[in-house]
Design a protein around this motif. Structure first.
Motif, PDB file in Angstrom:
ATOM      1  N   TYR A 265      18.424  52.230  22.466  1.00  0.00           N
ATOM      2  CA  TYR A 265      18.635  52.781  23.816  1.00  0.00           C
ATOM      3  C   TYR A 265      20.009  53.442  23.907  1.00  0.00           C
ATOM      4  O   TYR A 265      20.141  54.565  24.416  1.00  0.00           O
ATOM      5  N   LEU A 266      21.027  52.754  23.412  1.00  0.00           N
ATOM      6  CA  LEU A 266      22.390  53.285  23.504  1.00  0.00           C
ATOM      7  C   LEU A 266      22.606  54.464  22.556  1.00  0.00           C
ATOM      8  O   LEU A 266      23.338  55.401  22.883  1.00  0.00           O
ATOM      9  N   ALA A 267      21.966  54.428  21.381  1.00  0.00           N
ATOM     10  CA  ALA A 267      22.075  55.554  20.453  1.00  0.00           C
ATOM     11  C   ALA A 267      21.517  56.825  21.082  1.00  0.00           C
ATOM     12  O   ALA A 267      22.108  57.910  20.977  1.00  0.00           O
ATOM     13  N   LYS A 268      20.388  56.698  21.754  1.00  0.00           N
ATOM     14  CA  LYS A 268      19.799  57.857  22.434  1.00  0.00           C
ATOM     15  C   LYS A 268      20.707  58.335  23.569  1.00  0.00           C
ATOM     16  O   LYS A 268      20.871  59.546  23.779  1.00  0.00           O
ATOM     17  N   ALA A 269      21.290  57.394  24.296  1.00  0.00           N
ATOM     18  CA  ALA A 269      22.187  57.760  25.393  1.00  0.00           C
ATOM     19  C   ALA A 269      23.406  58.504  24.875  1.00  0.00           C
ATOM     20  O   ALA A 269      23.879  59.465  25.495  1.00  0.00           O
ATOM     21  N   MET A 270      23.918  58.085  23.719  1.00  0.00           N
ATOM     22  CA  MET A 270      25.066  58.759  23.124  1.00  0.00           C
ATOM     23  C   MET A 270      24.699  60.162  22.661  1.00  0.00           C
ATOM     24  O   MET A 270      25.464  61.111  22.850  1.00  0.00           O
ATOM     25  N   ALA A 271      23.538  60.288  22.040  1.00  0.00           N
ATOM     26  CA  ALA A 271      23.100  61.607  21.580  1.00  0.00           C
ATOM     27  C   ALA A 271      22.930  62.563  22.755  1.00  0.00           C
ATOM     28  O   ALA A 271      23.341  63.727  22.697  1.00  0.00           O
ATOM     29  N   LYS A 272      22.337  62.071  23.828  1.00  0.00           N
ATOM     30  CA  LYS A 272      22.101  62.919  24.999  1.00  0.00           C
ATOM     31  C   LYS A 272      23.403  63.341  25.659  1.00  0.00           C
ATOM     32  O   LYS A 272      23.491  64.405  26.277  1.00  0.00           O
ATOM     33  N   ASP A 273      24.438  62.506  25.505  1.00  0.00           N
ATOM     34  CA  ASP A 273      25.744  62.809  26.091  1.00  0.00           C
ATOM     35  C   ASP A 273      26.707  63.347  25.039  1.00  0.00           C
ATOM     36  O   ASP A 273      27.931  63.280  25.207  1.00  0.00           O
ATOM     37  N   GLY A 274      26.182  63.877  23.933  1.00  0.00           N
ATOM     38  CA  GLY A 274      27.038  64.476  22.917  1.00  0.00           C
ATOM     39  C   GLY A 274      27.900  65.570  23.516  1.00  0.00           C
ATOM     40  O   GLY A 274      27.504  66.222  24.487  1.00  0.00           O
ATOM     41  N   GLU A 275      29.065  65.757  22.976  1.00  0.00           N
ATOM     42  CA  GLU A 275      30.008  66.725  23.541  1.00  0.00           C
ATOM     43  C   GLU A 275      29.366  68.102  23.692  1.00  0.00           C
ATOM     44  O   GLU A 275      28.933  68.721  22.721  1.00  0.00           O
ATOM     45  N   GLY A 276      29.309  68.563  24.923  1.00  0.00           N
ATOM     46  CA  GLY A 276      28.742  69.870  25.231  1.00  0.00           C
ATOM     47  C   GLY A 276      27.236  69.920  25.214  1.00  0.00           C
ATOM     48  O   GLY A 276      26.637  70.968  25.481  1.00  0.00           O
ATOM     49  N   ALA A 277      26.570  68.797  24.926  1.00  0.00           N
ATOM     50  CA  ALA A 277      25.122  68.795  24.733  1.00  0.00           C
ATOM     51  C   ALA A 277      24.368  69.037  26.032  1.00  0.00           C
ATOM     52  O   ALA A 277      24.797  68.641  27.110  1.00  0.00           O
ATOM     53  N   SER A 278      23.220  69.703  25.896  1.00  0.00           N
ATOM     54  CA  SER A 278      22.328  69.883  27.038  1.00  0.00           C
ATOM     55  C   SER A 278      20.966  69.230  26.792  1.00  0.00           C
ATOM     56  O   SER A 278      20.154  69.131  27.695  1.00  0.00           O
ATOM     57  N   LYS A 279      20.736  68.768  25.534  1.00  0.00           N
ATOM     58  CA  LYS A 279      19.438  68.194  25.190  1.00  0.00           C
ATOM     59  C   LYS A 279      19.577  67.039  24.203  1.00  0.00           C
ATOM     60  O   LYS A 279      20.409  67.085  23.298  1.00  0.00           O
ATOM     61  N   LEU A 280      18.738  66.018  24.387  1.00  0.00           N
ATOM     62  CA  LEU A 280      18.561  64.972  23.394  1.00  0.00           C
ATOM     63  C   LEU A 280      17.501  65.442  22.408  1.00  0.00           C
ATOM     64  O   LEU A 280      16.418  65.871  22.809  1.00  0.00           O
ATOM     65  N   ILE A 281      17.815  65.358  21.124  1.00  0.00           N
ATOM     66  CA  ILE A 281      16.861  65.739  20.078  1.00  0.00           C
ATOM     67  C   ILE A 281      16.532  64.503  19.243  1.00  0.00           C
ATOM     68  O   ILE A 281      17.434  63.839  18.735  1.00  0.00           O
ATOM     69  N   VAL A 282      15.246  64.194  19.106  1.00  0.00           N
ATOM     70  CA  VAL A 282      14.797  63.090  18.258  1.00  0.00           C
ATOM     71  C   VAL A 282      13.972  63.661  17.120  1.00  0.00           C
ATOM     72  O   VAL A 282      13.021  64.420  17.351  1.00  0.00           O
ATOM     73  N   ASN A 344       8.146  66.622  27.408  1.00  0.00           N
ATOM     74  CA  ASN A 344       7.325  66.349  28.587  1.00  0.00           C
ATOM     75  C   ASN A 344       6.464  67.554  28.972  1.00  0.00           C
ATOM     76  O   ASN A 344       5.500  67.424  29.727  1.00  0.00           O
ATOM     77  N   ALA A 345       6.809  68.733  28.444  1.00  0.00           N
ATOM     78  CA  ALA A 345       6.058  69.953  28.759  1.00  0.00           C
ATOM     79  C   ALA A 345       4.869  70.166  27.828  1.00  0.00           C
ATOM     80  O   ALA A 345       4.101  71.106  28.007  1.00  0.00           O
ATOM     81  N   ALA A 364       5.876  77.342  23.407  1.00  0.00           N
ATOM     82  CA  ALA A 364       6.934  76.705  22.629  1.00  0.00           C
ATOM     83  C   ALA A 364       8.265  76.757  23.380  1.00  0.00           C
ATOM     84  O   ALA A 364       9.027  75.785  23.399  1.00  0.00           O
ATOM     85  N   LYS A 365       8.536  77.895  24.004  1.00  0.00           N
ATOM     86  CA  LYS A 365       9.776  78.052  24.768  1.00  0.00           C
ATOM     87  C   LYS A 365       9.813  77.054  25.915  1.00  0.00           C
ATOM     88  O   LYS A 365      10.852  76.427  26.196  1.00  0.00           O
ATOM     89  N   LYS A 366       8.674  76.863  26.551  1.00  0.00           N
ATOM     90  CA  LYS A 366       8.589  75.925  27.662  1.00  0.00           C
ATOM     91  C   LYS A 366       8.816  74.491  27.180  1.00  0.00           C
ATOM     92  O   LYS A 366       9.549  73.719  27.804  1.00  0.00           O
ATOM     93  N   VAL A 367       8.203  74.147  26.053  1.00  0.00           N
ATOM     94  CA  VAL A 367       8.360  72.806  25.481  1.00  0.00           C
ATOM     95  C   VAL A 367       9.818  72.538  25.124  1.00  0.00           C
ATOM     96  O   VAL A 367      10.369  71.466  25.401  1.00  0.00           O
ATOM     97  N   LEU A 368      10.475  73.528  24.520  1.00  0.00           N
ATOM     98  CA  LEU A 368      11.845  73.358  24.045  1.00  0.00           C
ATOM     99  C   LEU A 368      12.890  73.548  25.131  1.00  0.00           C
ATOM    100  O   LEU A 368      14.084  73.368  24.879  1.00  0.00           O
ATOM    101  N   SER A 369      12.472  73.885  26.332  1.00  0.00           N
ATOM    102  CA  SER A 369      13.415  74.041  27.437  1.00  0.00           C
ATOM    103  C   SER A 369      13.672  72.731  28.177  1.00  0.00           C
ATOM    104  O   SER A 369      14.533  72.674  29.055  1.00  0.00           O
ATOM    105  N   GLU A 370      12.940  71.675  27.802  1.00  0.00           N
ATOM    106  CA  GLU A 370      13.163  70.362  28.406  1.00  0.00           C
ATOM    107  C   GLU A 370      14.464  69.755  27.874  1.00  0.00           C
ATOM    108  O   GLU A 370      15.010  70.189  26.855  1.00  0.00           O
ATOM    109  N   ASP A 371      14.958  68.722  28.548  1.00  0.00           N
ATOM    110  CA  ASP A 371      16.230  68.120  28.125  1.00  0.00           C
ATOM    111  C   ASP A 371      16.065  66.990  27.114  1.00  0.00           C
ATOM    112  O   ASP A 371      17.042  66.430  26.639  1.00  0.00           O
ATOM    113  N   GLU A 372      14.813  66.651  26.769  1.00  0.00           N
ATOM    114  CA  GLU A 372      14.549  65.687  25.705  1.00  0.00           C
ATOM    115  C   GLU A 372      13.429  66.232  24.830  1.00  0.00           C
ATOM    116  O   GLU A 372      12.318  66.475  25.311  1.00  0.00           O
TER     117      GLU A 372
END
Length: 406
Positions: A265-282, A344-345, A364-372
Motif C-alpha cells: 500500500y505504501l509503495a504504491k502511495a510513494m510511486a503515485k507521489d513521485g516527484e512531479g508525477a501525475s500517474k501511478l504506473i504498475v 479504470n477506463a 488507448a489514449k483514454k485508457v492511458l489518461s487515467e491517473d493509475e
C-alpha cells in the motif's frame, strides 16, 4: 484484515508526535517526529545498499544488534550524511531522547532525511526533544503530526493502519513513510516506520520485514537513484497478547501477509507521489519462468525513462515495454510475450506473441489518461508472477530537482 484509522498509534501502546524543532528554515514545516512504545519491543530494520550512508544508519544498526527498541526519532531537512561529526550528532540525539523517556540510548531507532552534506547542529535536538516528548499522544492527530515530520518533497502524507486476527487475538499494525524522489529498488528506498502490537521473536520479525520489502519497496522506482539514508524499521511490542510467534508457522504467514498489505500500500502511495508525477504506473508480470524472472522484468519496465515519458504523454508506445524486457537479462522468450494497458477506463491489448496487433489509438489514449495505469505483461512461459510500482516522468521532476536545496 481491514483498514482502520490511527496510523502508527493504532496498535496498542504506541504514542507519537511531531513538532518544528528549528532544523528546517520554514517554521510552518514540522521537522522532528517521534514514535514511542510504552514497553520495550522487538525490532528490526533494513537499510540502503548505497555505499555512502547517513550517520543515523550506523547508529541505528548498532542499536538494533540486540533486536530491541522502544522509540523511533526522525528529523527532516537535513540528512546528516557526509558530516565529520554525523555519528556523534546521531549518538548524542539518542542519549538526549533516552534521558527524557527514561530508557536506554541503545533502544532508540534514529533517522534523518533531507539535504546531503549540510552541517547539522545538536541544538535543535536539545531544545526540541523535551518539547516533543511532552506532547506525545496516541490518537490519529498525533500520528499525523509524526507523519508530517518525516516529509521532504512529498506532497501527500503516506500512512496506513490495519486490524487483523492471529488466532483469537485482535492485532494491529500502523505505518508512515516518506519518499518522493531519489527512489530506486535497492533496499531500502525511503524512510518507513512500522508499529505493531503483535508478539513475535526478533529474528522472525527481521525475516518477515525482509520478505515483505522484497515484494513492495524493492519493487518501487521513481527515478533510478538510491538514497543514502533509506531505512525501513519496525517495532513489535506484543501488547496484542497473541501467542508469541517463534517459528515459521501459519501465524507467521498471516503476519507476513499483513506486513505485505501495509508495505505494498505504501509503495504504491510513494510511486503515485513521485516527484512531479501525475500517474501511478504498475507493471504486472505473469507466467514468467520463475518469480525472480518476473521481478527482473517488472523492475526493468518500470525503470525505463522512455516508457515513463510515454506514460506521461498517454502514448501507447508498447515497443518501449518490449525494449525494456529485452535488456532486462531475464530468461524470457520474446516470441511469447503479450502486452496490454489497463486502467479504470478499460483494457487495450497492444502486443501478442512479441508482435504488434491492431488497436484503437483513441481508446488507448483514454485508457492511458487515467491517473493509475497497469501494464499487463504475460510471458506465457511458467508460473512466476510479480508487480513493480513507479510513476510517469514529467517536466516537474526536473524543476523540483533543479532547485532542491532552495
Amino acid at each position: 484484515m481491514k483498514e482502520i484509522i490511527g496510523g502508527v498509534c493504532a496498535p496498542k501502546g504506541f504514542y507519537a508526535n511531531g513538532i518544528h524543532a528549528g532544523i528546517r528554515q520554514n517554521k510552518s514545516k514540522i521537522d522532528l517526529s517521534l514514535i514511542v512504545s510504552t514497553v520495550k519491543a522487538t525490532a528490526a530494520a533494513v537499510y540502503t545498499t548505497n555505499l555512502v550512508k547517513g550517520a543515523p544508519i550506523y547508529v541505528t544498526r548498532a542499536n538494533l544488534n540486540n533486536g530491541i527498541a522502544q522509540a523511533m526519532l526522525c528529523n527532516s531537512g537535513n540528512a546528516n550524511t557526509c558530516n565529520a561529526d554525523g555519528i556523534e550528532i546521531a549518538t548524542e540525539t539518542c542519549e538526549i531522547l533516552a534521558k527524557e523517556l527514561k530508557i536506554q540510548p541503545e533502544d532508540v531507532i534514529v533517522a534523518s532525511t533531507g539535504v546531503i552534506g549540510l552541517p547539522l547542529s545538536i541544538e535543535p535536538f536539545k531544545t526540541g526533544i523535551p518539547e516533543i516528548v511532552k506532547g506525545l499522544g496516541n490518537d490519529l492527530n498525533h500520528a499525523d503530526l509524526a507523519c508530517q515530520g518525516i516529509m521532504t518533497t512529498d506532497t501527500k502524507k503516506k500512512e496506513i493502519a490495519i486490524e487483523f486476527m492471529l488466532g483469537n487475538k485482535v492485532c494491529h499494525m500502523g505505518a508512515i513513510t516518506k519518499g518522493s524522489g531519489m527512489i530506486h529498488p535497492q533496499m531500502a528506498t525511503m524512510l518507513c516506520f512500522i508499529t505493531t502490537d503483535v508478539a513475535i521473536s526478533a529474528n522472525l520479525l527481521q525475516d518477515a520485514l525482509k520478505e515483505s520489502v522484497s515484494d513492495s519497496f524493492n519493487m518501487l522506482s521513481v527515478d533510478g537513484d538510491t538514497s543514502t539514508n533509506d531505512m525501513v524499521s519496525i517495532m513489535a511490542n506484543g501488547l496484542a497478547e497473541n501467542e508469541k510467534i517463534t517459528e515459521k508457522n501459519y501465524y507467521y504467514a498471516e503476519f507476513v501477509d499483513a506486513l505485505k498489505y501495509v508495505t505494498i500500500y505504501l509503495a504504491k502511495a510513494m510511486a503515485k507521489d513521485g516527484e512531479g508525477a501525475s500517474k501511478l504506473i504498475v507493471a504486472h508480470v505473469a507466467h514468467a519462468k520463475t518469480i525472480e524472472d518476473a521481478k527482473i522484468v517488472a523492475k526493468s519496465v518500470i525503470c525505463s525513462s522512455l516508457l515513463k515519458a510515454a506514460m506521461f504523454g498517454s502514448d501507447a508506445n508498447w515497443g518501449r515495454v518490449l525494449c525494456a524486457i529485452g535488456y532486462s537479462k531475464a530468461n524470457v522468450d520474446v516470441l511469447k510475450v503479450d502486452v496490454a494497458f489497463k486502467s479504470n477506463a478499460g483494457l487495450v491489448p497492444v502486443c501478442k506473441d512479441g508482435a504488434g496487433i491492431p488497436f484503437s489509438e483513441e481508446i488507448a489514449k483514454k485508457v492511458l489518461s487515467e491517473d493509475e495505469i497497469t501494464i499487463e505483461i504475460d510471458l506465457n512461459d511458467g508460473e512466476g508472477e510479480s508487480s513493480a510500482f513507479g510513476c510517469d516522468l514529467t517536466y516537474d521532476y526536473v524543476k523540483i530537482n533543479g532547485d532542491y536545496r532552495s
